[in-house]
Design an enzyme around this catalytic site. Sequence first.
Site, PDB file in Angstrom:
ATOM      1  CB  SER A   1       0.370   3.078 -11.812  1.00 55.66           C
ATOM      2  OG  SER A   1      -0.527   3.883 -12.532  1.00 55.66           O
TER       3      SER A   1
ATOM      4  CG  ASP B   1      -3.699   9.847  -6.688  1.00 50.94           C
ATOM      5  OD1 ASP B   1      -4.201  10.738  -7.416  1.00 50.94           O
ATOM      6  OD2 ASP B   1      -3.296   8.760  -7.123  1.00 50.94           O
TER       7      ASP B   1
ATOM      8  NE  ARG C   1       2.499   9.392  -8.882  1.00 51.04           N
ATOM      9  CZ  ARG C   1       2.630  10.721  -8.937  1.00 51.04           C
ATOM     10  NH1 ARG C   1       3.141  11.366  -7.914  1.00 51.04           N
ATOM     11  NH2 ARG C   1       2.248  11.388  -9.997  1.00 51.04           N
TER      12      ARG C   1
ATOM     13  NE  ARG D   1       5.980   5.259 -10.212  1.00 49.91           N
ATOM     14  CZ  ARG D   1       5.113   5.921 -10.946  1.00 49.91           C
ATOM     15  NH1 ARG D   1       4.070   5.304 -11.444  1.00 49.91           N
ATOM     16  NH2 ARG D   1       5.263   7.216 -11.181  1.00 49.91           N
TER      17      ARG D   1
ATOM     18  CD  GLU E   1      -7.570  -4.033  -5.761  1.00 49.60           C
ATOM     19  OE1 GLU E   1      -8.667  -4.353  -5.248  1.00 49.60           O
ATOM     20  OE2 GLU E   1      -7.451  -3.094  -6.574  1.00 49.60           O
TER      21      GLU E   1
END
Lengths: 312, 281
Positions: A33, A113, A163, A7, A54
């Site tokens: 993020s 998460d 990530r 990312r 989205e």
Amino acid sequence: MAKVATREAYGKALAEFGADPNIVVLDADLSKSTKTETFLKAYPDRFFNIGIAEANMMAIAAGMATCGKTVFASTFAIFAALRACEQVRNSICYPKLNVKIGATHAGISVGEDGASHQTVEDMAIMRSLPNMTIMCPCDGVETRAAVKAAIDLKGPVYLRLGRLALPEVHQADNFNFELGKGIQIKDGSDVTIIATGLMVYKSLEAAEMLKAQGIDARVIDMHTIKPIDQDIIIKAAKETGAIVTAEEHSIVGGLTGAVSEVLVQNYPTPLKAVAINDTFGKSGKPDELFVEYGLTPENIVKQAQEVMKIKK
Amino acid sequence: MDKQQLLELKKTAVKIRRHIIDAVYHAGSGHPGGSLSCTDILTALYFKHMNVNIKNPQDANRDRFVLSKGHCAPALYSTLAVKGFFPTEELVNLRKIDSFLQGHPSLKDVPGVDMSTGSLGQGISASVGMALAGKLDKKDYRVYTIIGDGECQEGQVWEALMAGAHYKLDNLTAFLDHNGLQIDGKITDVMSPESLPEKFKAFNWNVIEIDGNDLEAIDKAIETAKATKGKPTMVVANTIKGKGVSFMEDQYGWHGKAPSKEERDNAIAELDQAMELLGGE
């Protein structure tokens, strides 16, 4: 060498190639993020925050693409491929519009998460959409090349990004990237490991471990999941006679599905998969999760041994 | 708009309505009710206001139109054909295997179609994207869209409205084809989205309420929208589903049903009569 998340490299590449005035970037309140913030800082006029919407973002991206824009629409992979799935199908893929979906935080390496944010289904879903191209780069160098390839291709692209910071597999200086062409990063004659995303560096580690056991494993970095590189798969099947696929994705419909489809129709060959076994993820540190779900070099070694037992 | 111009527009609307009936009849399926209710809006747009080029449908500076209620493709296709984007003879091939006229608008297949639609809620978002691109490029083209009132049950419509107002897209004009009916009945019985004009105002759009089958009122509303700065305009067009064919008017049963041969003949006869009263053929 310093580790870099795909990312992170994505955000940098957007800023690097963003001088092209036709490029616009959309995000859904996750720019810090997804790292599209890097583009925002460089080209604030061509960045649009669509908010936490989205579905709307994907169709807005489609509308902008009809006006000649190369549109990057970014959010977490779970929302890009699942929340906005039908918008991607009907507003982007069906009219074959020039929208690049920068889907970050894919797979279980999202970590703490937990399952709600860990998509292990996205490639299966995106792969079934006509006109879609899917890339899942394994490191920063490859991500930069994938972004460039996405810009050069006129049509929908799904970029699967992560990530977690990863070791670099490729060298920036002499890196040749061709969309739709897998890269053989280690030759071998006993078994072939076909990997994508963060499983590529783990496959190299596994190959080293296999070498210590006297097994000569070939390793292929399959950065493009669709269209899949049939030639490199069939060649590997013919020359090594056994395949292990390795992906941070469900065993259903992703890299394993794509490779299996090629093999059964062209050159039936024993295959074992290192993938998420049709289950949801959970909270935990990425390294703990890799162990829990078997996404480890050790499991790749084990599956290589298993598949070699049934090899003709 | 002078009287002669208005008369010509009225004739064009009847012409389009005849094609809608004939196309749906030949297809054996399709959506006549909502097509007939939004015909006058399409007529005013394509024959009075929109800058389009039938010789170059992809002209970068053209005005754009998105039929967010994509099931009313028969109305859009008939309008585009009468305008000259393709021969009107093609319209009877609607929905047929060898025809380019897909059941719902497809931009890759049909000249003059600016966005593929059919899945409700998505078209208005695409029109927001087109208007946003226009602002970015400092172009003065305008973007138009028609949404259905039943379509307003889709949450995406409200996401799009939010974005349109947020980015101050005064180059965007939406029409609500407010005929009050959807497949299963009255919108207020199925799942009421009312009060729609108040909701649009609350979403910070410029709202104009008109008789949506009155060409003069539509014309004025478009002029007002063009002159409005800083926010997009929603024209709440109160329409009659099935408008122009008496036995289809205000009947939700005609949402998605093709007429029989007899019904087709009766509808065409009625429209021919309307044309005769306007002094046309």
